[in-house]
Scaffold this motif. Structure first.
Motif, PDB file in Angstrom:
ATOM      1  N   LEU A 163       0.839  -1.196   0.000  1.00 51.20           N
ATOM      2  CA  LEU A 163       0.000   0.000   0.000  1.00 51.20           C
ATOM      3  C   LEU A 163       0.876   1.248   0.000  1.00 51.20           C
ATOM      4  N   ASN A 164       0.404   2.295  -0.675  1.00 47.79           N
ATOM      5  CA  ASN A 164       1.150   3.547  -0.625  1.00 47.79           C
ATOM      6  C   ASN A 164       0.882   4.259   0.699  1.00 47.79           C
ATOM      7  N   VAL A 165       1.530   5.394   0.880  1.00 48.34           N
ATOM      8  CA  VAL A 165       1.410   6.133   2.142  1.00 48.34           C
ATOM      9  C   VAL A 165      -0.045   6.502   2.421  1.00 48.34           C
ATOM     10  N   ARG A 166      -0.742   7.007   1.401  1.00 49.45           N
ATOM     11  CA  ARG A 166      -2.138   7.418   1.584  1.00 49.45           C
ATOM     12  C   ARG A 166      -2.999   6.258   2.069  1.00 49.45           C
ATOM     13  N   ASP A 167      -2.832   5.110   1.429  1.00 48.00           N
ATOM     14  CA  ASP A 167      -3.687   3.969   1.774  1.00 48.00           C
ATOM     15  C   ASP A 167      -3.275   3.328   3.100  1.00 48.00           C
ATOM     16  N   ASN A 168      -1.990   3.356   3.437  1.00 50.53           N
ATOM     17  CA  ASN A 168      -1.565   2.870   4.748  1.00 50.53           C
ATOM     18  C   ASN A 168      -2.204   3.707   5.848  1.00 50.53           C
ATOM     19  N   ILE A 169      -2.200   5.024   5.662  1.00 56.86           N
ATOM     20  CA  ILE A 169      -2.740   5.919   6.685  1.00 56.86           C
ATOM     21  C   ILE A 169      -4.251   5.770   6.819  1.00 56.86           C
ATOM     22  N   SER A 170      -4.938   5.608   5.692  1.00 62.36           N
ATOM     23  CA  SER A 170      -6.409   5.555   5.732  1.00 62.36           C
ATOM     24  C   SER A 170      -6.949   4.183   6.126  1.00 62.36           C
ATOM     25  N   LEU A 171      -6.088   3.165   6.148  1.00 62.03           N
ATOM     26  CA  LEU A 171      -6.553   1.796   6.406  1.00 62.03           C
ATOM     27  C   LEU A 171      -7.334   1.652   7.714  1.00 62.03           C
ATOM     28  N   PRO A 172      -6.831   2.140   8.868  1.00 59.16           N
ATOM     29  CA  PRO A 172      -7.598   1.958  10.114  1.00 59.16           C
ATOM     30  C   PRO A 172      -8.979   2.605  10.060  1.00 59.16           C
ATOM     31  N   ARG A 173      -9.103   3.741   9.401  1.00 64.30           N
ATOM     32  CA  ARG A 173     -10.400   4.409   9.299  1.00 64.30           C
ATOM     33  C   ARG A 173     -11.349   3.608   8.402  1.00 64.30           C
ATOM     34  N   ARG A 174     -10.818   3.088   7.293  1.00 68.69           N
ATOM     35  CA  ARG A 174     -11.672   2.311   6.388  1.00 68.69           C
ATOM     36  C   ARG A 174     -12.162   1.022   7.051  1.00 68.69           C
ATOM     37  N   LEU A 175     -11.288   0.386   7.834  1.00 71.77           N
ATOM     38  CA  LEU A 175     -11.685  -0.854   8.497  1.00 71.77           C
ATOM     39  C   LEU A 175     -12.791  -0.623   9.520  1.00 71.77           C
ATOM     40  N   LEU A 176     -12.848   0.576  10.080  1.00 71.77           N
ATOM     41  CA  LEU A 176     -13.871   0.909  11.070  1.00 71.77           C
ATOM     42  C   LEU A 176     -15.088   1.583  10.446  1.00 71.77           C
ATOM     43  N   GLY A 177     -15.087   1.745   9.118  1.00 70.66           N
ATOM     44  CA  GLY A 177     -16.208   2.386   8.455  1.00 70.66           C
ATOM     45  C   GLY A 177     -16.257   3.886   8.638  1.00 70.66           C
ATOM     46  N   GLN A 220       8.605   5.975   9.643  1.00 69.38           N
ATOM     47  CA  GLN A 220       8.185   6.122  11.042  1.00 69.38           C
ATOM     48  C   GLN A 220       7.148   7.228  11.191  1.00 69.38           C
ATOM     49  N   ARG A 221       7.324   8.319  10.458  1.00 71.86           N
ATOM     50  CA  ARG A 221       6.348   9.414  10.524  1.00 71.86           C
ATOM     51  C   ARG A 221       5.001   8.974   9.945  1.00 71.86           C
ATOM     52  N   THR A 222       5.063   8.200   8.856  1.00 73.21           N
ATOM     53  CA  THR A 222       3.829   7.665   8.273  1.00 73.21           C
ATOM     54  C   THR A 222       3.133   6.729   9.259  1.00 73.21           C
ATOM     55  N   ALA A 223       3.914   5.890   9.923  1.00 70.73           N
ATOM     56  CA  ALA A 223       3.347   4.935  10.876  1.00 70.73           C
ATOM     57  C   ALA A 223       2.666   5.660  12.040  1.00 70.73           C
ATOM     58  N   ALA A 257      -1.249   5.365  13.117  1.00 72.55           N
ATOM     59  CA  ALA A 257      -1.613   4.921  14.471  1.00 72.55           C
ATOM     60  C   ALA A 257      -2.659   5.819  15.107  1.00 72.55           C
ATOM     61  N   MET A 258      -2.666   7.121  14.740  1.00 68.74           N
ATOM     62  CA  MET A 258      -3.640   8.027  15.358  1.00 68.74           C
ATOM     63  C   MET A 258      -4.790   8.377  14.426  1.00 68.74           C
ATOM     64  N   ALA A 259      -4.800   7.831  13.208  1.00 69.03           N
ATOM     65  CA  ALA A 259      -5.781   8.257  12.205  1.00 69.03           C
ATOM     66  C   ALA A 259      -7.220   8.002  12.637  1.00 69.03           C
ATOM     67  N   HIS A 260      -7.459   6.904  13.353  1.00 71.83           N
ATOM     68  CA  HIS A 260      -8.835   6.570  13.772  1.00 71.83           C
ATOM     69  C   HIS A 260      -9.166   7.119  15.155  1.00 71.83           C
ATOM     70  N   GLU A 261      -8.283   7.972  15.677  1.00 73.26           N
ATOM     71  CA  GLU A 261      -8.499   8.666  16.955  1.00 73.26           C
ATOM     72  C   GLU A 261      -8.788   7.685  18.083  1.00 73.26           C
ATOM     73  N   PRO A 262      -7.823   6.818  18.390  1.00 75.30           N
ATOM     74  CA  PRO A 262      -8.034   5.809  19.440  1.00 75.30           C
ATOM     75  C   PRO A 262      -8.066   6.437  20.831  1.00 75.30           C
ATOM     76  N   ARG A 263      -8.534   5.648  21.789  1.00 71.77           N
ATOM     77  CA  ARG A 263      -8.515   6.123  23.176  1.00 71.77           C
ATOM     78  C   ARG A 263      -7.097   6.093  23.746  1.00 71.77           C
ATOM     79  N   LEU A 264      -6.316   5.081  23.359  1.00 73.15           N
ATOM     80  CA  LEU A 264      -4.982   4.883  23.916  1.00 73.15           C
ATOM     81  C   LEU A 264      -3.989   4.683  22.787  1.00 73.15           C
TER      82      LEU A 264
END
Length: 232
Positions: A104-118, A152-155, A159-166
């Protein structure tokens, strides 16, 4: 936000046995805590246990979020479905190696957690983080074409894209130069406070931890392993 008591993780047997012990931990929304200690003491092991990636050998209680979800009960009953849901929805992981998907490219790596959660893929906070960390020109590149620091910056943004609690971050600045490390640390702290998350950050850089006046969860070596307690 988070309350835990008497966490123990044991690895190995006999003379090779090593126990990581966290007597207690409480975090409220907006808290960011640094985990510090010598190499090999068990900092990453502690982070994995808190992130529900390791089953502890002992755990009295562990609750997360306003609803105080009983994570200890889910661990002991091995409710993998519920644990997987919590890991994907409520936790954000930033691993030492980044953990980006190579296809996956940078855009799709970053958006993956949000897409998985709808969730909508467009997020103003994600765009802001990408701009601050200089990722905008890299969106169409795959991880193999990035430097270690760029990965590392992309990661982090993923990690915070879906706005987790922790947010759980393992040496997030290890691959970065001092200026980039300071920038990332500052962004983590500002987003944790803005989004009312909590964060635990393993770091070997005590200068950076001191610069941001972060409270510390410090390792003390024991005869059978290591104990982590708030540093006074």
């Amino acid at each position: 936000m988070l309350n835990l008591s008497e966490l123990r993780v044991t690895r190995g047997r006999g003379t090779g046995r090593h126990e990581v012990h966290l007597p207690g931990l409480t975090l409220t929304s907006g808290d960011m805590l640094a985990i510090v200690g010598p190499s090999g003491c068990g900092k990453s092991t502690l982070l994995e246990a808190l992130g529900l990636l390791l089953k502890p050998s002992a755990l009295d209680s562990y609750t997360l979020g306003p609803s105080e979800t009983d994570l200890a009960a889910l661990l002991w009953t091995e409710n993998e479905h519920a644990l997987a849901e919590i890991r994907s929805r409520d936790l954000g992981f930033l691993l030492q190696n980044g953990g980006l998907l190579p296809f996956l490219n940078v855009r799709d790596n970053i958006s993956l957690p949000r897409r998985l959660l709808g969730l909508p893929t467009n997020s103003e906070r994600v765009r802001h983080a990408c701009a601050i960390l200089g990722l905008e020109p890299l969106m169409d590149k795959r991880p193999a074409a990035l430097s270690i620091g760029e990965r590392q910056r992309t990661a982090f943004v993923r990690a915070m894209a879906h706005e987790p609690r922790l947010l759980l971050a393992d040496e997030p600045t290890a691959a970065l130069d001092p200026q980039a490390g300071e920038l990332l640390f500052g962004l983590i702290l500002s987003l944790v406070q803005e989004l009312e998350m909590a964060a635990l950050v393993v770091s070997h850089d005590r200068t950076l931890v001191a610069q941001f006046s972060l409270p510390r969860l410090a390792a003390t070596l024991t005869s059978g392993g290591c104990r982590f307690e708030p540093e006074t």
